[in-house]
Design a protein around this motif. Structure first.
Motif, PDB file in Angstrom:
ATOM      1  N   CYS A  16       4.435  30.859  29.745  1.00 11.12           N
ATOM      2  CA  CYS A  16       3.340  31.692  30.216  1.00 11.12           C
ATOM      3  C   CYS A  16       2.843  32.661  29.157  1.00 11.12           C
ATOM      4  O   CYS A  16       1.743  33.195  29.267  1.00 11.12           O
ATOM      5  CB  CYS A  16       3.781  32.468  31.459  1.00 11.12           C
ATOM      6  SG  CYS A  16       4.008  31.429  32.911  1.00 11.12           S
ATOM      7  N   GLN A  52       1.752  25.818  27.940  1.00 15.75           N
ATOM      8  CA  GLN A  52       1.094  26.976  28.531  1.00 15.75           C
ATOM      9  C   GLN A  52       1.814  27.433  29.800  1.00 15.75           C
ATOM     10  O   GLN A  52       1.454  28.446  30.389  1.00 15.75           O
ATOM     11  CB  GLN A  52      -0.368  26.637  28.881  1.00 15.75           C
ATOM     12  CG  GLN A  52      -1.187  26.067  27.742  1.00 15.75           C
ATOM     13  CD  GLN A  52      -1.529  27.112  26.704  1.00 15.75           C
ATOM     14  OE1 GLN A  52      -1.337  28.297  26.932  1.00 15.75           O
ATOM     15  NE2 GLN A  52      -2.016  26.687  25.563  1.00 15.75           N
ATOM     16  N   HIS A  54       1.901  25.492  32.504  1.00 14.87           N
ATOM     17  CA  HIS A  54       1.255  24.848  33.641  1.00 14.87           C
ATOM     18  C   HIS A  54       2.084  23.650  34.096  1.00 14.87           C
ATOM     19  O   HIS A  54       2.614  22.900  33.276  1.00 14.87           O
ATOM     20  CB  HIS A  54      -0.153  24.393  33.280  1.00 14.87           C
ATOM     21  CG  HIS A  54      -1.036  25.516  32.838  1.00 14.87           C
ATOM     22  ND1 HIS A  54      -1.913  25.408  31.783  1.00 14.87           N
ATOM     23  CD2 HIS A  54      -1.167  26.786  33.307  1.00 14.87           C
ATOM     24  CE1 HIS A  54      -2.550  26.552  31.608  1.00 14.87           C
ATOM     25  NE2 HIS A  54      -2.111  27.409  32.524  1.00 14.87           N
ATOM     26  N   ASN A  93      -6.275  17.801  31.288  1.00 14.75           N
ATOM     27  CA  ASN A  93      -6.300  19.270  31.367  1.00 14.75           C
ATOM     28  C   ASN A  93      -4.965  19.914  31.008  1.00 14.75           C
ATOM     29  O   ASN A  93      -4.765  21.105  31.267  1.00 14.75           O
ATOM     30  CB  ASN A  93      -6.734  19.738  32.758  1.00 14.75           C
ATOM     31  CG  ASN A  93      -8.109  19.222  33.142  1.00 14.75           C
ATOM     32  OD1 ASN A  93      -9.044  19.270  32.342  1.00 14.75           O
ATOM     33  ND2 ASN A  93      -8.235  18.713  34.358  1.00 14.75           N
ATOM     34  N   ALA A  94      -4.072  19.141  30.403  1.00 13.78           N
ATOM     35  CA  ALA A  94      -2.775  19.680  29.997  1.00 13.78           C
ATOM     36  C   ALA A  94      -2.733  19.882  28.497  1.00 13.78           C
ATOM     37  O   ALA A  94      -3.381  19.162  27.738  1.00 13.78           O
ATOM     38  CB  ALA A  94      -1.648  18.745  30.412  1.00 13.78           C
TER      39      ALA A  94
END
Length: 215
Positions: A16, A52, A54, A93-94
């Motif tokens: 994060c 990130q 995610h 989107n990763a």
């Protein structure tokens, strides 16, 4: 399981703190799965945690790429020198992966396994690096990237991973021995019933057995 959960949480928290921009020179990377000949598997879920932080649940699920030649002509022992991309899809989107979790049914045993595959920065550096490569399909030299992770799943809970590109040779990056999921197939929601094994694979196993130790 507690250790695995703690690992996942720590990776999420550390991820994060990383910025929002993607760190790779292409739009998306691909996740694919294969299995040795006749050694059928069913992937319940393959989840990804990117750098990130995610989470991409069920980035891949379903059958893995496999060969089942008739008349027992296939050879399930070991892995090919140039493993393919496997059956899979791009993780849209990763950013590049930090952790891959996969839970699968080994139908020839049958057994349900789960494995955590950590992707170190050294592997992500390989995935970012462009290399000159000759592509037979295009008959020309290009700058290629190893933008795919292929994972082989074998009986006994063996998971082996490579990074590869369309025109670049694969590089082995991990070999993991999975643990048995004590809940059984489908997280215990199927009454202990695994998916059925095909007739052609069943016939091979009945005649030759499972070549444990070759993966």
């Amino acid at each position: 399981m507690k250790i695995h959960l703690a690992l996942l949480i720590s990776l999420l928290l550390s991820g994060c703190a990383i910025g929002a921009g993607k760190s790779m020179p292409y739009e998306a990377w691909r996740l694919g799965f294969g299995a040795p000949a006749y050694m059928e598997v069913w992937i319940e879920t393959a989840d990804v945690v990117d750098i990130q932080g995610h989470i991409f649940k069920r980035a891949m699920a379903g059958i893995a790429s496999i060969q089942t030649p008739a008349n027992n002509r296939g050879n399930p022992r070991g892995w090919p020198k140039r493993p393919g991309w496997g059956k899979g899809k791009y993780v849209m989107n990763a950013d590049l992966p930090r952790l891959i979790y996969v839970r699968w049914q080994s139908l020839v045993e049958p057994q349900t396994y789960e494995a955590y595959i950590e992707i170190p920065e050294s592997v992500r550096a390989i995935m970012r690096k462009g290399e000159k490569a000759y592509c037979n399909a295009d008959d020309k030299w290009i700058t290629d990237y190893r933008k795919a992770i292929g994972i082989g799943l074998a009986p006994g809970g063996i998971a082996k991973a490579w990074v590869l590109g369309p025109c670049l040779p694969p590089i082995e990056i991990a070999r993991v021995e999975a643990t048995v999921d004590p809940r059984g197939p489908y997280e215990g929601k199927s009454g202990g019933r695994h998916r059925p094994l095909s007739g052609i694979s069943k016939a091979y196993i009945e005649q030759f057995g499972i070549p444990y130790g070759s993966w």
